[in-house]
Design an enzyme around this catalytic site. Sequence first.
Site, PDB file in Angstrom:
ATOM      1  N   ALA A 142       0.797  -1.237   0.000  1.00  0.00           N
ATOM      2  CA  ALA A 142       0.000   0.000   0.000  1.00  0.00           C
ATOM      3  C   ALA A 142       0.831   1.291   0.000  1.00  0.00           C
ATOM      4  O   ALA A 142       0.656   2.156  -0.878  1.00  0.00           O
ATOM      5  CB  ALA A 142      -0.970  -0.028   1.174  1.00  0.00           C
ATOM      6  N   ARG A 173      -5.351  -0.145  -8.709  1.00  0.00           N
ATOM      7  CA  ARG A 173      -5.623  -1.061  -7.601  1.00  0.00           C
ATOM      8  C   ARG A 173      -6.534  -0.340  -6.595  1.00  0.00           C
ATOM      9  O   ARG A 173      -6.133   0.686  -6.041  1.00  0.00           O
ATOM     10  CB  ARG A 173      -4.317  -1.525  -6.944  1.00  0.00           C
ATOM     11  CG  ARG A 173      -3.395  -2.284  -7.911  1.00  0.00           C
ATOM     12  CD  ARG A 173      -2.349  -3.098  -7.188  1.00  0.00           C
ATOM     13  NE  ARG A 173      -2.925  -4.263  -6.536  1.00  0.00           N
ATOM     14  CZ  ARG A 173      -2.261  -4.992  -5.633  1.00  0.00           C
ATOM     15  NH1 ARG A 173      -1.040  -4.672  -5.274  1.00  0.00           N
ATOM     16  NH2 ARG A 173      -2.836  -6.043  -5.074  1.00  0.00           N
ATOM     17  N   GLN A 201       4.092 -13.359  -1.710  1.00  0.00           N
ATOM     18  CA  GLN A 201       4.834 -12.204  -1.172  1.00  0.00           C
ATOM     19  C   GLN A 201       5.646 -12.595   0.067  1.00  0.00           C
ATOM     20  O   GLN A 201       6.680 -11.992   0.342  1.00  0.00           O
ATOM     21  CB  GLN A 201       3.866 -11.069  -0.787  1.00  0.00           C
ATOM     22  CG  GLN A 201       3.210 -10.368  -1.955  1.00  0.00           C
ATOM     23  CD  GLN A 201       1.866 -10.967  -2.295  1.00  0.00           C
ATOM     24  OE1 GLN A 201       1.620 -12.150  -2.093  1.00  0.00           O
ATOM     25  NE2 GLN A 201       0.978 -10.159  -2.845  1.00  0.00           N
ATOM     26  N   ASP A 236      -3.884  -2.548   3.968  1.00  0.00           N
ATOM     27  CA  ASP A 236      -4.086  -1.717   2.774  1.00  0.00           C
ATOM     28  C   ASP A 236      -5.069  -0.597   3.038  1.00  0.00           C
ATOM     29  O   ASP A 236      -5.027   0.449   2.399  1.00  0.00           O
ATOM     30  CB  ASP A 236      -4.568  -2.577   1.614  1.00  0.00           C
ATOM     31  CG  ASP A 236      -3.411  -3.363   1.054  1.00  0.00           C
ATOM     32  OD1 ASP A 236      -3.050  -4.385   1.660  1.00  0.00           O
ATOM     33  OD2 ASP A 236      -2.833  -2.912   0.048  1.00  0.00           O
TER      34      ASP A 236
HETATM   35  O1  MRU Z   1      -1.202  -7.287  -3.177  1.00  0.00           O
HETATM   36  P1  MRU Z   1      -0.107  -6.610  -2.412  1.00  0.00           P
HETATM   37  O2  MRU Z   1       1.176  -7.359  -2.420  1.00  0.00           O
HETATM   38  O3  MRU Z   1       0.050  -5.169  -2.809  1.00  0.00           O
HETATM   39  O4  MRU Z   1      -0.639  -6.625  -0.913  1.00  0.00           O
HETATM   40  C1  MRU Z   1       0.147  -6.029   0.068  1.00  0.00           C
HETATM   41  C2  MRU Z   1      -0.373  -6.214   1.451  1.00  0.00           C
HETATM   42  O5  MRU Z   1      -1.396  -6.821   1.665  1.00  0.00           O
HETATM   43  C3  MRU Z   1       0.397  -5.544   2.559  1.00  0.00           C
HETATM   44  O6  MRU Z   1       0.265  -6.256   3.746  1.00  0.00           O
HETATM   45  C4  MRU Z   1      -0.148  -4.117   2.761  1.00  0.00           C
HETATM   46  O7  MRU Z   1      -0.134  -3.420   1.550  1.00  0.00           O
HETATM   47  C5  MRU Z   1       0.613  -3.359   3.773  1.00  0.00           C
HETATM   48  S1  MRU Z   1       2.251  -3.008   3.233  1.00  0.00           S
HETATM   49  C6  MRU Z   1       3.019  -2.058   4.422  1.00  0.00           C
END
Ligand code: MRU
Length: 348
Positions: A48, A86, A194, A235
């Site tokens: 995010a 997104r 991830q 997010d």
């Molecule tokens: O789909 P992504 O990889 O963008 O999802 C990211 C997450 O869910 C993280 O936990 C969130 O963005 C917090 S990052 C500090």
Amino acid sequence: MSVKTIEWRADSVRMIDQRLLPAREVIRVCRDYRAVADAIRTMVIRGAPAIGVAAAMGVALGLRGFSGARARTRFEVVARTLKATRPTAVNLAWAVDRMGRVLGENLALDASALYRRLRDEALAIYNEDLAANRALGRHGAALLRDDPLTVLTHCNAGALATAGYGTALGVVRAARESGRQVSVIADETRPFLQGSRLTAWELRKDKIPVTVIADNMAASVLRAGGVSCVIVGTDRTAANGDVANKIGTYPLAVMARRHGVPFYVAAPLSSIDLGCRSGDAIPIEERSGLELTEFAGRQVAPRGVKTFNPAFDVTPAELVTAIITERGVARPPYTESLAALKRGDSTD
Ligand code: MRU
């Protein structure tokens, strides 16, 4: 971490391509806002706060050469394109709107002065995110007193998901810097991995001990004991403390409650959306079913099978022990504590 997630250099935005990690470290260079939007959509950059910074830089690139009324019209197009990439991470819309306000206040400038002003604002968003992560890391490290400290995390809420340092992993880093013995258990995080690809990669770079588990092993690991706490990022967190984060976070919170393990959310205030009263109002991105039917480019489910691939879930506030922000730690009831922190009241 020594590798930069995102960087502004010579009228371009450079990002490490997170789709290729950990096998290859490749830098992508975006010279216009469409390339930035594409990089966000295809997950070259993700997380995010990181996509918020990228979008802000994208706005600056998109407005290059524009001034006055033309700049205003151009912004509408650039903002719409970037915001459509997104939908769940509020940081993205927040950063684009902030850039829009700065644009509105500076429409009298000529094109090159306006471009410099927007570039500086994007860099300010970058630097503020870095500072917020360090501050929330310190608050988190003060909150968690275990030594040794074992943190179970999901997805990647680290340096790669932010301007640097990280939120959940920022707490881990700060606890380590305070001299404690810290280790991390990283959920693999299906389907985009991830956890196993990115969290494990960046922690190993910093020589922080990390153990990767498949998502379906978390209950057994929590039951076995030895996990100090769960820490995840977000997010978008609603005014009542409902937390949208990577799919798989909600079951982890249920399991943590079942086993009496505290469940913390590390969140810069830019991820808290007081405009959403509860998690029901948070838009949840659905991604391509190919992420489920293919694995590393190979087909692993029957061609044409029906799929459902929500990228995020919502953890109800009642399962969240505390939310760690750069201004301090919010405790239930979150409607009051988050509003106070957003207003600027510190909990110190
Ligand atoms: O789909 P992504 O990889 O963008 O999802 C990211 C997450 O869910 C993280 O936990 C969130 O963005 C917090 S990052 C500090």
